[in-house]
Design a protein around this motif. Sequence first.
Motif, PDB file in Angstrom:
ATOM      1  N   LEU A  73      26.800  33.950  30.991  1.00  0.00           N
ATOM      2  CA  LEU A  73      26.694  33.494  32.375  1.00  0.00           C
ATOM      3  C   LEU A  73      25.526  34.134  33.097  1.00  0.00           C
ATOM      4  O   LEU A  73      24.932  33.528  33.978  1.00  0.00           O
ATOM      5  N   GLY A  74      25.194  35.372  32.751  1.00  0.00           N
ATOM      6  CA  GLY A  74      24.157  36.092  33.478  1.00  0.00           C
ATOM      7  C   GLY A  74      22.876  36.281  32.692  1.00  0.00           C
ATOM      8  O   GLY A  74      22.189  37.281  32.874  1.00  0.00           O
ATOM      9  N   VAL A  75      22.487  35.331  31.838  1.00  0.00           N
ATOM     10  CA  VAL A  75      21.297  35.505  31.010  1.00  0.00           C
ATOM     11  C   VAL A  75      20.038  35.607  31.876  1.00  0.00           C
ATOM     12  O   VAL A  75      19.903  34.915  32.886  1.00  0.00           O
ATOM     13  N   ARG A  76      19.128  36.491  31.461  1.00  0.00           N
ATOM     14  CA  ARG A  76      17.847  36.624  32.144  1.00  0.00           C
ATOM     15  C   ARG A  76      16.947  35.459  31.745  1.00  0.00           C
ATOM     16  O   ARG A  76      16.963  35.010  30.596  1.00  0.00           O
ATOM     17  N   PHE A 152      24.994  31.171  35.668  1.00  0.00           N
ATOM     18  CA  PHE A 152      25.209  31.345  37.102  1.00  0.00           C
ATOM     19  C   PHE A 152      23.870  31.241  37.817  1.00  0.00           C
ATOM     20  O   PHE A 152      22.942  32.011  37.559  1.00  0.00           O
ATOM     21  N   HIS A 153      23.758  30.276  38.749  1.00  0.00           N
ATOM     22  CA  HIS A 153      22.483  30.039  39.408  1.00  0.00           C
ATOM     23  C   HIS A 153      22.709  29.314  40.732  1.00  0.00           C
ATOM     24  O   HIS A 153      23.830  28.961  41.085  1.00  0.00           O
ATOM     25  N   ASN A 196      18.289  31.659  38.419  1.00  0.00           N
ATOM     26  CA  ASN A 196      19.440  32.387  37.870  1.00  0.00           C
ATOM     27  C   ASN A 196      19.778  33.597  38.728  1.00  0.00           C
ATOM     28  O   ASN A 196      18.899  34.271  39.281  1.00  0.00           O
ATOM     29  N   LEU A 197      21.086  33.879  38.824  1.00  0.00           N
ATOM     30  CA  LEU A 197      21.591  34.969  39.645  1.00  0.00           C
ATOM     31  C   LEU A 197      22.253  36.036  38.772  1.00  0.00           C
ATOM     32  O   LEU A 197      22.710  35.745  37.659  1.00  0.00           O
ATOM     33  N   VAL A 222      23.611  23.261  49.487  1.00  0.00           N
ATOM     34  CA  VAL A 222      22.366  23.992  49.241  1.00  0.00           C
ATOM     35  C   VAL A 222      22.661  25.450  48.904  1.00  0.00           C
ATOM     36  O   VAL A 222      23.370  26.138  49.642  1.00  0.00           O
ATOM     37  N   LYS A 223      22.137  25.904  47.775  1.00  0.00           N
ATOM     38  CA  LYS A 223      22.206  27.301  47.338  1.00  0.00           C
ATOM     39  C   LYS A 223      23.643  27.809  47.160  1.00  0.00           C
ATOM     40  O   LYS A 223      23.863  29.017  47.183  1.00  0.00           O
TER      41      LYS A 223
END
Length: 292
Positions: A73-76, A152-153, A196-197, A222-223
């Motif tokens: 989920l949190g890949v760079r 996650f983005h 990505n977040l 939005v966002k």
Amino acid sequence: MTAQGSITPGKETMARIFPDSARVAFTAAYPDRAAALVHNLAGHPLLEPAALADLAERMPAGSVEYNLGALPLGVRPDETPSNGLTLGETIRTIETNGSWAVLKNVERDAAYGALLDQALAELEPLVARRTGPMLHREAFIFLSSPGSVTPFHMDPEHNILLQIRGSKTMTVFPARDEELVPPCKSEDFHKGGHRNLEWRDAFMARGVPLLLEPGDAIHVPVKAPHFVRNGPDVSISLSITWRSERSVAEGELHSFNALLRRWKMPVGKITPQPEKQRARRFVYRLMRKLGA
């Protein structure tokens, strides 16, 4: 579509892309809340895999993104692995190659542009009453192998995702939650930083998972942060997006804050209706003209 604590809207068959129930649900939620919708584009010939492979091969390289789909989920962004295939191979073998692909700005193709125009025309009167004219209209098509994950983005546009084939679960989080999206991340994002977040397991309780099957759709503000897990079959989704004075204003104000932060000056609060913060937007635009 199903969601925790929500009622699944009934399916309807109408000539329009968005039946009455979808427009009612959209009107109640827009622009600040996610909403379960329905649509009538499942099975459309322009959205079948063969047609999409042909479309992809005539698109500019910069309008396509594809990679392996089994991602954390949190890949760079710089750690996202390639699948080793060409784009055409990726789409034609999507059932078995474990990949994810997105075709960007497909509205530049006349047939897909007409489809986007038809869909947005049905919603434009509803949007105009809340956030003004639809600006920068765009369309994206997502193809995912079974079990693929979109990390996650967040995205800068007003967005409706229409599920065309297969199923996926999109988990959507509240917009404007500064723990999920810290101000500095928003400022970097509006300067061109990656979507990505950073993911933390503690965030999961704030998300609402929504199961999308063919004929289902979801409005994503939005966002509003989100991630997606594909189901056991190939998934095809169409995303129709637009900007508004509100989304443009929010981007301007975050960019203004980035300038102020760089100069070690106090930053300003961005309200839920940033389009009304006209004085700060004027100062930011003036500074840009002066080369700040």
